[in-house]
Design a protein around this motif. Structure first.
Motif, PDB file in Angstrom:
ATOM      1  N   GLY A 162      31.041  52.464  67.343  1.00  0.00           N
ATOM      2  CA  GLY A 162      31.500  53.367  67.732  1.00  0.00           C
ATOM      3  C   GLY A 162      31.336  55.160  66.882  1.00  0.00           C
ATOM      4  N   THR A 163      32.014  55.789  67.713  1.00  0.00           N
ATOM      5  CA  THR A 163      31.414  57.154  66.816  1.00  0.00           C
ATOM      6  C   THR A 163      33.041  57.855  66.109  1.00  0.00           C
ATOM      7  OG1 THR A 163      33.185  58.088  68.345  1.00  0.00           O
ATOM      8  CG2 THR A 163      30.925  57.891  68.993  1.00  0.00           C
ATOM      9  N   ALA A 164      33.460  57.055  65.097  1.00  0.00           N
ATOM     10  CA  ALA A 164      34.462  57.022  64.128  1.00  0.00           C
ATOM     11  C   ALA A 164      34.627  57.700  62.993  1.00  0.00           C
ATOM     12  CB  ALA A 164      36.242  55.961  64.276  1.00  0.00           C
ATOM     13  N   PRO A 165      34.510  59.245  62.732  1.00  0.00           N
ATOM     14  CA  PRO A 165      33.897  59.360  61.295  1.00  0.00           C
ATOM     15  C   PRO A 165      33.736  58.520  60.236  1.00  0.00           C
ATOM     16  CG  PRO A 165      36.088  59.966  61.958  1.00  0.00           C
ATOM     17  CD  PRO A 165      35.927  59.234  62.558  1.00  0.00           C
ATOM     18  N   LYS A 166      32.855  58.208  58.864  1.00  0.00           N
ATOM     19  CA  LYS A 166      32.885  57.207  58.422  1.00  0.00           C
ATOM     20  C   LYS A 166      33.407  57.634  56.972  1.00  0.00           C
ATOM     21  CE  LYS A 166      28.400  56.387  58.594  1.00  0.00           C
ATOM     22  NZ  LYS A 166      27.805  56.489  60.048  1.00  0.00           N
ATOM     23  N   ASP A 167      34.811  59.174  56.921  1.00  0.00           N
ATOM     24  CA  ASP A 167      34.757  59.319  55.743  1.00  0.00           C
ATOM     25  C   ASP A 167      36.539  59.422  56.118  1.00  0.00           C
ATOM     26  OD1 ASP A 167      35.129  61.858  57.421  1.00  0.00           O
ATOM     27  OD2 ASP A 167      33.861  62.940  55.850  1.00  0.00           O
ATOM     28  N   GLN A 168      37.094  59.188  57.120  1.00  0.00           N
ATOM     29  CA  GLN A 168      38.817  59.187  57.365  1.00  0.00           C
ATOM     30  C   GLN A 168      39.462  58.281  57.670  1.00  0.00           C
ATOM     31  OE1 GLN A 168      38.958  62.044  60.894  1.00  0.00           O
ATOM     32  NE2 GLN A 168      37.587  63.231  59.595  1.00  0.00           N
TER      33      GLN A 168
END
Length: 428
Positions: A248-254
């Protein structure tokens, strides 16, 4: 549950000041009801966001006022961000909130510092003889009852039925291999932006993968804690997390905070979620209200759900409450069968006794997680566990995010292990 603590040494010192100032006389109170002499007083209750379904709040409020004529009930809703710092500061005051809703893994932290009333003598009167043992474990510290288990829940897979059908999927997966296969179909389906929306710092989900791999965040030997993310099993769990996160497109740092705002756009096929997130999504995007389904996070074995972190909350009375008797009355009312069943029905969380599970019938999230609950586990239930969640959380900032960004898993794990050990071994 995103928590940000104040600096560990400052926190410990502040909490010990709470212990020094708390009144031991309140810990022996035994009455669970109020009297007319309390008329004109105000009982302040802190509930966390998401823990206040309207029907339950109305019922508890009405019952409390009927039992305590003339008493005002002041329910205040708190946010998870910075909550440990906020509760710590509140417990140091002479007039703290009387009842607090606290995360189950945080209970030993406050109890060890003297910030919570010992309610051991009240357990039976509060219905504690029927409390589920696994849930009650987080409310006990050094053999004494410092809180009442309220509810528990964990993560399950929320999916968009419309996108599922568009991918030609007619059933939900029963193994992780089947889930991966489904994700591969979903990622090429028109209208799907994320087959799985998984933020890179979603460590509660990662903890379940650790448990499933037979690994731990830390282990204790001879009174000393050692971080164990460097173990082969933990590194394998991290690789599995990385594989899933790439769908998916979820951020890696959140973190997962506000992830429901992405699901409500209608282009996320699956998401690791809690039950209350469904209501948030349905309110923001009514067209999705009937398109949300649930299934347990799969394991490698068909018929056995994957292990998950058993989250939840306990209700506790502040040791320095100026309204201890009223606080006891609130707990007795909030936890009685009527209101506990209502909370379970409204929220979808598991109630503190299996006798009330019938209230979950028809709730797709609850029915999915009820299957997974027997496989669920905790992080270490020790006072210093809260230090590990102190920002910056080493599990996420030193391990998960670096691994997702391509840094060495072994060196990242070693850095996180060192910090985890330091924090767990800090003197309280």
């Amino acid at each position: 549950m995103n928590r940000r603590l104040i600096a560990a040494i400052g926190t410990a010192a502040l909490l010990f000041s709470v212990a020094a100032c708390s009144s031991s006389s309140k810990s022996t109170a035994t009455s669970g009801s109020s009297s007319t002499s309390a008329s004109g007083k105000t009982l302040t209750v802190w509930l966390m966001t998401g823990d206040n379904p309207a029907g339950w709040v109305s019922s508890v409020t009405a019952d409390f006022k009927a039992a305590n004529p003339g008493v005002k009930l002041n329910i205040q809703i708190q946010q998870w961000t910075n909550i440990v710092q906020k509760v710590t500061a509140a417990l140091s005051q002479n007039n703290p909130p009387d009842v607090i809703d606290i995360g189950n893994t945080q209970t030993p932290y406050y109890a060890a510092a003297g910030g919570l009333m010992d309610i051991t003598a009240l357990k039976s009167a509060l219905g504690g003889d029927g409390w589920t043992a696994s849930m009650n474990g987080s409310a006990v510290y050094n053999g004494k009852q410092y809180a009442a288990p309220w509810y528990a829940g964990g993560r399950a897979v929320m999916y968009n039925k419309k996108l599922w059908a568009a991918a030609g999927l007619t059933s939900t997966p029963t193994t992780m291999a089947e889930y991966i296969s489904d994700l591969n179909k979903l990622k090429t389906t028109s209208g799907v932006q994320s087959a799985l929306y998984l933020p890179g710092q979603y460590w509660y989900f990662f903890d379940g993968l650790l448990q499933q791999a037979g690994a731990n965040i830390a282990t204790q030997s001879g009174g000393t804690w050692t971080g164990t993310l460097s173990s082969p099993a933990a590194l394998a769990a991290a690789q599995q997390f990385k594989t899933l996160q790439a769908y998916g497109t979820a951020p890696k740092d959140q973190t997962e905070t506000n992830q429901d705002s992405f699901f409500e756009k209608g282009n996320v096929a699956t998401m690791i979620a809690m039950g209350y997130e469904q209501a948030t999504i349905a309110a923001a995007a009514p067209s999705l209200a009937n398109e949300i389904g649930w299934f347990p996070i799969p394991s490698d074995t068909a018929g056995t759900p994957g292990k998950t972190f058993l989250g939840g909350s306990n209700l506790a009375i502040s040791a320095k409450s100026q309204n201890a008797t009223l606080a006891q009355s609130f707990l007795k009312i909030a936890l009685d069968q009527k209101n506990e069943s209502m909370f379970a029905k409204d929220s979808g969380f598991l109630p503190n006794t299996s006798a009330d599970y019938s209230a979950l019938a028809g709730n797709a999230y609850a029915e999915a997680y009820e299957q997974a609950a027997p496989e669920a586990g905790y992080t270490p239930l020790v006072p210093t566990w809260a230090n590990v969640e102190n920002a910056p959380n080493p599990i996420t900032t030193l391990f998960l995010t670096p691994v997702l960004e391509g840094k060495s898993p072994a060196s990242s794990a070693a850095a996180a292990d060192a910090q985890i050990a330091t924090r767990l071994n800090q003197q309280q």
